[in-house]
Enzyme design. Structure first.
Site, mmCIF file in Angstrom:
data_model
loop_
_atom_site.group_PDB
_atom_site.id
_atom_site.type_symbol
_atom_site.label_atom_id
_atom_site.label_comp_id
_atom_site.label_asym_id
_atom_site.label_seq_id
_atom_site.Cartn_x
_atom_site.Cartn_y
_atom_site.Cartn_z
ATOM 1 C CE1 TYR A 154 -3.622 2.792 0.658
ATOM 2 C CE2 TYR A 154 -2.179 3.276 2.694
ATOM 3 C CZ TYR A 154 -3.390 3.582 1.931
ATOM 4 O OH TYR A 154 -4.033 4.606 1.828
ATOM 5 C CG ASP A 177 5.641 3.714 0.826
ATOM 6 O OD1 ASP A 177 6.109 4.494 1.506
ATOM 7 O OD2 ASP A 177 4.681 3.575 0.252
ATOM 8 C CE LYS A 180 1.522 5.041 8.026
ATOM 9 N NZ LYS A 180 1.374 4.205 7.116
#
Ligand code: PLP
Length: 431
Positions: free
Chosen positions: A145, A240, A268
């Site tokens: 994702y 990523d 994050k």
């Protein structure tokens, strides 16, 4: 039975005004049934809901809360910054400091641009890759994702390396078709595609440790081989690291794997729980961004002093305290406890773990890619989730989200979780 009257009332009010009652889909508990508890506050490894129930938290805001909730050094830094303004729409010393910390920790990050989310970071990385190569295509991996930008909201069609098909209504087929999808860990499909269509693929994007189909570490040498392969065909590699950055070590997983991706994305942890994302990488690629170069990218709140302050404070603690061995030990203790709970109950399942990220998959002996992950017994997971919740353990409400262990979890929290897992697996009966 857990008392959840106040949460249920909030859910009714929310549902009337907010689509599905939530501002991000996984929070609605569709995958486990029932309506979600509403959180009132959180401290350390514990969260408290509107009805006053408390839980050991393994969601950790889906990654940012590596220090636990409301860690004092971050609260102190934010409190000080609050008195000096929240956002100026002008550059600040703080942005320079965070850029210095990121580039010092990550050699592949020669330059960095701050954005507001991981989604923006990957979207921008792809725009840079297309501009740099003059090519339209992207290769991603099934089960990874990368946020909800159109080009990445794409899933595999049938076959080993297919045109992507939209994974959401509203994503055009023409755009989805520019994204190809390969099985995680499989180089053959990527190689076949890159050699059959030279000059079509701008970039391959990968999670160096997949953590959005449950935790799935890559096969040994996969990242290095992918880097070599991508470069041999004139395409760029985008790692990523929105989840993995600063989660397994002070820096990135790709660095540990011995590669320097052309571009990498962060989020994050680098915002310490406030909204943030970053795209980083080779200076000549980052310099394609406006105003230096022709690739447009902007943001009213990008690099805002609150997110940046929380990020700096979080990285300072991680750098000064190096808690990674402790996180590893805590998570290994949890992994072993969950495995023994599975064994005692005679239930089929496996635990995948990478550092402080882990997933208990039901119904399978091993999970190495998206196709395998989708075969997990999600009904059993839903029962387990509810049984654990009743026992004061707040797991991510989906078989396919990682559990996050933080520095604030104590050995006692972990042992209570293991005891709850034994009881839960006994209580949910045999299948
Ligand atoms: C969470 C995540 C994103 C998206 O980040 P947002 O801040 O939710 O937009 C992108 N990539 C990975 C690997 C993620 O885990």
């Amino acid at each position: 039975m857990l008392s959840v009257n106040k949460s249920n009332n909030l859910f009714i009010r929310a549902n009337a005004l907010i689509p599905g009652a939530v501002n991000s889909p996984v929070r609605a508990w569709k995958a486990v049934g029932g309506s979600p508890i509403f959180i009132e506050r959180a401290q350390g490894a514990h969260i408290y809901d509107a009805d006053g129930n408390s839980f050991v938290d393994y969601v950790g805001s889906y990654g940012p809360a590596i220090l636990g909730h409301s860690p004092l050094p971050v609260v102190t830094a934010l409190t000080r910054q609050l008195e000096h303004g929240f956002s100026y729409g002008a550059p600040t010393r703080l942005e320079v400091e965070l850029a210095e910390k990121i580039t010092a920790a990550i050699p592949a990050a020669e330059k960095v641009r701050l954005v507001n989310s991981g989604t923006e970071a990957t979207m921008t990385a792809i725009r840079i890759a297309r501009a740099a190569t003059g090519r339209p295509g992207i290769i991603k991996f099934d089960g990874c994702y990368h946020g909800h930008a159109d080009a990445l909201l794409v899933r595999a069609g049938s076959g080993s390396m297919t045109f992507g098909v939209p994974d959401s209504a509203g994503v055009s087929e023409a755009l989805a078709a520019q994204t190809r999808v390969a099985q995680y860990g499989s180089l053959e499909a990527v190689e076949g595609y890159l050699s059959s269509k030279p000059a079509e693929i701008a970039a391959v994007i990968v999670e160096p440790i997949a953590a959005n189909m449950g935790v799935v570490p890559p096969p040994p040498d996969f990242l290095h081989a992918l880097y070599v392969l991508t470069h041999a065909h004139g395409a760029l590699l985008i790692c990523d690291e929105v989840i993995s950055g600063f989660r397994l070590r002070y820096g990135t997983v790709s660095e540990q794997a011995g590669i320097r991706p052309d571009l990498l994305t962060l989020g994050k942890i680098i915002g310490g729980g406030l909204p943030i994302g970053a795209v980083a990488g080779k200076a000549e690629l980052l310099d394609l961004l406006a105003p230096q170069g022709p690739v447009y990218q902007a943001g009213t709140l990008s690099g805002n002093p609150l997110s940046v302050t929380a990020g700096i404070a979080t990285l300072n603690v991680l750098e000064a305290t190096a808690p990674y061995a402790r996180l590893e030990a805590l998570a290994a203790r949890l992994e072993n406890g969950l495995k023994s709970a599975l064994q005692t109950s005679g239930r089929r399942g496996c635990v995948n773990r990478a550092g402080s990220l882990l997933t208990l998959f039901f119904g399978l002996d091993r999970v190495g890619n998206g196709e395998e992950a989708r075969r997990a017994d999600t009904t059993m997971f839903a029962k387990f989730f509810r049984a654990m919740l009743e026992r004061g353990i707040y797991l991510p409400p989906s078989q396919f989200e990682a559990m996050f262990v933080s520095v604030a979890h104590s050995d006692e929290d972990i042992d209570a979780t293991i005891a709850a897992a034994h009881e839960s697996l006994q209580s949910i009966g045999s299948t």
